[in-house]
Design a protein around this motif. Structure first.
Motif, PDB file in Angstrom:
ATOM      1  N   THR A 168       0.830  -1.169  -0.033  1.00  0.00           N
ATOM      2  CA  THR A 168      -0.078  -0.002  -0.112  1.00  0.00           C
ATOM      3  C   THR A 168       0.808   1.228  -0.112  1.00  0.00           C
ATOM      4  O   THR A 168       1.523   1.634   1.013  1.00  0.00           O
ATOM      5  N   PRO A 190       0.014   4.710  -0.929  1.00  0.00           N
ATOM      6  CA  PRO A 190      -0.694   5.914  -1.439  1.00  0.00           C
ATOM      7  C   PRO A 190      -0.093   7.123  -2.099  1.00  0.00           C
ATOM      8  O   PRO A 190       1.012   7.448  -1.430  1.00  0.00           O
ATOM      9  N   ALA A 228      -0.333  10.983  -2.984  1.00  0.00           N
ATOM     10  CA  ALA A 228      -1.127  11.994  -2.964  1.00  0.00           C
ATOM     11  C   ALA A 228      -1.214  12.980  -4.247  1.00  0.00           C
ATOM     12  O   ALA A 228      -2.367  13.491  -4.575  1.00  0.00           O
ATOM     13  N   ARG A 236      -1.037   7.370   5.911  1.00  0.00           N
ATOM     14  CA  ARG A 236      -2.224   6.773   5.425  1.00  0.00           C
ATOM     15  C   ARG A 236      -2.662   7.312   4.106  1.00  0.00           C
ATOM     16  O   ARG A 236      -3.243   6.476   3.284  1.00  0.00           O
ATOM     17  N   GLN A 237      -2.514   8.569   3.921  1.00  0.00           N
ATOM     18  CA  GLN A 237      -2.999   9.133   2.541  1.00  0.00           C
ATOM     19  C   GLN A 237      -1.652   9.513   1.775  1.00  0.00           C
ATOM     20  O   GLN A 237      -2.018  10.006   0.722  1.00  0.00           O
ATOM     21  N   ILE A 275       0.165  12.038   1.902  1.00  0.00           N
ATOM     22  CA  ILE A 275       0.392  13.442   1.911  1.00  0.00           C
ATOM     23  C   ILE A 275       1.806  13.936   2.518  1.00  0.00           C
ATOM     24  O   ILE A 275       2.209  14.905   1.651  1.00  0.00           O
ATOM     25  N   GLU A 320      -2.688  11.537   9.749  1.00  0.00           N
ATOM     26  CA  GLU A 320      -2.036  11.840   8.536  1.00  0.00           C
ATOM     27  C   GLU A 320      -0.659  11.801   8.695  1.00  0.00           C
ATOM     28  O   GLU A 320       0.436  11.607   8.019  1.00  0.00           O
TER      29      GLU A 320
END
Lengths: 186, 460
Positions: B168, B170, B172, B315-316, B318, B395
């Motif tokens: 995973t 991610p 942004a 998590r995201q 960013i 985050e």
């Protein structure tokens, strides 16, 4: 309903239509240029300019006067432009409270003026000069648009207008691969 | 060396209080003595449960692998106790009890009912290391795996390391915003593989970046004068990679010591371009056309050897990603910020104002590890074998867990806690201001109304 006055018109009505009266006791100071004295006492023969009653301007002249005043009103925003431009230059391109207030004023002024355009020209508008008034109103809107353009240019200088690719990057999406690869450790 | 395998279990509430920030993750560790221990990352490593997996110390023939499953359990496989085939153990991550087969089946059916199979599952290609070559095989339904590609290193070289992106990862933003507001689009391919090969006779190391679906070599770099007895750790994350090696002191190379190479991949060398062969299409397959990315890389001389590399995860995606490096010589774990190892740092000139706006400094060949970067401060973390990072719910936070002889866990904020109110925020003052304004509004409103009504009665 028409009121018919049986009695002679009151004094104040006469004064209104005939203008101010001076009692020239001493003729020490000459009258200013263009000043016309009401001819209450016609008998006094002075070597002043002949005092004739102040004429009520005719409808045409009123129109012309109103039109001139309207043109002055219409071009007033353009006269504010240099001052606003210098103010913008002084406040700089960074996001400070002063520059934000300045930009806000630059946007608020023209928009409010254009929205109140009917109010502004209401006193000066008559039935006869409506055609010319359209040109005046157009000039007014044009000057305000110039001021608005100055505000937009300032906002662009501060980097707030979304004109570049990076401003729309959040709406672009990555390419999705159709296959996925996985490592299998032995 | 103890065979110590550890993985984070997913979403386990290890502590009683509410965990809105997601700090209380369990690190499930298997010790050589046969105990399975869960440590709570949010309560300074408090032991949540401690269960024996086998009764006394045995020699396990292979290193076990712990895998967290989505139904809240941890699967331990590869436990070959006494050379007999042991089925994988499944342990409940919250309590530590070893689940029987019936209990496992019940849990699995519950989870499968809840999560429906994803529609349009992408085709899978599995690549393995066999007979010294990397081989990619296509997974076909009701058919044996079909070999798609095969990568073999040059003559005399052996593959030592195969790294891929985290499962995973991610991302942004798909592009890097430059200082003049143009965009450099990142080459985001989740299937890239970093392969390291060495040649002990010729003292060379070569690094290849392959596309895992088509086997195309996207980037390769070769280094001479390498001390091949040292490990070459490497890591991959979104569109950049990093690896480190030691220079052989016997060769006459001008640079000695240890070096760290950091590289980044972009779709095109020119900003605002999305790479010519591929129009901006939503999805594509690299089997049909493999556009080659534009790589940028820089090398730094580092003061000591690095044995393991990892990248922080959030998590995201960013928050910026920092490189975590294990330094065995000083028993420490350092977190290297991206601005120090950005491959776009200007070489032999000062940065322009646009580059300064991005935070790029002038390139210096020596990278000193700032003492403030050391995560374990004054403690020593001896014999670290691996570093795991996982995302917290918040985050800006990332949980780091390093294990080996010593176990060290911490929480890092690579972008300095941008989504949390600072501790010096005066909440009382804020509430007081709001209350005062509310009272003032209520008191003054009738006065203003009266004044406005009176104004209407006057001649304009």
């Amino acid at each position: 309903m028409a009121l018919t006055l049986s009695a002679p018109p009151p004094r104040w009505l006469e004064d209104l239509s005939s203008g101010p009266v001076t009692t020239k006791t001493k003729q020490s100071f000459p009258d200013p240029l263009g000043y016309q004295v009401a001819s209450r006492q016609q008998k006094s023969s002075s070597n002043k300019t002949v005092a004739h009653p102040r004429k009520q301007p005719t409808a045409d002249e009123m129109d012309t006067l109103k039109l001139k005043k309207a043109w002055e009103l219409a071009l007033a925003p353009a006269k504010q432009l240099p001052m606003n431009a210098i103010g913008m230059y002084m406040t700089g391109n960074s996001l400070q409270i002063f520059s934000i207030m300045m930009v806000f004023m630059l946007f608020k002024g023209p928009i409010q003026a254009v929205l109140n355009i009917q109010n502004t020209f209401q006193r000066l508008e008559t039935d006869t000069n409506r055609q010319q008034m359209l040109a005046v109103k157009a000039a007014f809107v044009g000057c305000n648009l110039l001021a608005l353009a100055l505000g937009i240019w300032k906002v662009n200088g501060m980097g707030l207008l979304p004109t570049t690719r990076s401003d729309w990057l959040a709406w672009e999406s990555a390419r999705e691969p159709l296959e996925r690869a996985y490592f299998v450790p032995t | 060396m103890s065979s110590f395998g550890g993985k984070f279990a997913a979403d386990v509430q290890a502590s009683a209080e509410s965990d809105s920030f997601g700090y209380h993750r369990s690190a499930v560790c298997l010790t050589r003595n046969g105990r399975l221990i869960a440590l709570d990352a949010g309560s300074s490593g408090r032991i949540v449960w401690n269960v024996p997996v086998w009764d006394h110390a045995r020699d396990i023939s292979s290193s076990p692998v712990l895998k967290p499953l989505p139904d809240g359990t941890v699967e331990i496989s590869g436990l070959e106790i006494d050379n007999s085939g042991t089925p994988p153990l499944v342990v409940d991550a919250a309590t530590g009890e070893i689940l029987t087969r019936d209990a496992i089946r019940d849990r699995r059916t519950m989870v499968e009912d809840a999560t429906a199979a994803p529609v349009g599952k992408p085709t899978s290609v599995y690549y393995t290391l066999e007979t010294g070559e990397l081989c990619g095989k296509l997974d076909q339904k009701d058919a044996p795996l079909q070999e798609l590609w095969r990568f073999s290193p040059s003559k005399g070289e052996t593959i030592v390391n195969v790294t891929s992106r985290p499962p995973t990862d991610p991302v942004a933003s798909i592009g890097k915003v430059l200082g003049d507001r143009r965009v450099l689009y990142k080459y985001l391919n989740p299937n890239i593989v970093l392969v390291t090969t060495i040649s002990t006779a010729a003292h060379t190391a070569t690094v290849y970046l392959l596309d895992g679906i088509s086997g195309t070599i996207l980037f390769s770099n070769s280094h001479a004068g390498i001390d091949t007895s040292h490990p070459i750790p490497s890591t991959l994350s979104e569109n950049w990679f990093a690896y480190s090696y030691a220079i052989d002191s016997a060769t006459s190379s001008a640079s000695k010591g240890h070096q760290l190479v950091v590289g980044e991949l972009y779709e095109s060398p020119f900003p605002n371009e999305r790479g010519k062969p591929l129009a901006p299409r939503a999805n594509h397959s690299t089997l049909h056309s493999t556009p080659s990315p534009h790589p940028i890389s820089q090398t730094y001389n580092i003061p000591e050897a690095i044995s393991h590399l990892a990248v922080t995860q959030t998590r995201q995606g960013i928050t910026s990603r920092h490189l975590l490096a294990v330094l065995p010589a000083s028993n420490s774990l350092v977190e290297i910020p991206r601005s120090a190892i950005d491959p776009r740092r200007p070489v032999a000139r000062d940065p322009t104002s646009a580059e300064l706006a991005e935070g790029l400094e002038r390139y210096t060949p020596v990278l000193d590890f700032d003492p403030k970067w050391t995560l374990n401060h004054r403690r020593e973390a001896v014999g670290i074998r691996a570093v795991r990072t996982t995302a917290a719910t918040l985050e800006s936070a990332c949980l780091v867990f390093a294990y080996g002889v010593d176990v060290f866990g911490t929480r890092v904020a690579p972008s300095a806690g941008f989504d949390v109110l600072g501790s010096d925020f005066n909440k009382v003052q804020m509430l007081g201001t709001v209350l005062a304004l509310a009272v003032g509004t209520v008191v003054v409103a009738p006065l203003v109304a009266r004044k406005q009504i009176n104004a209407l009665w006057q001649f304009s």
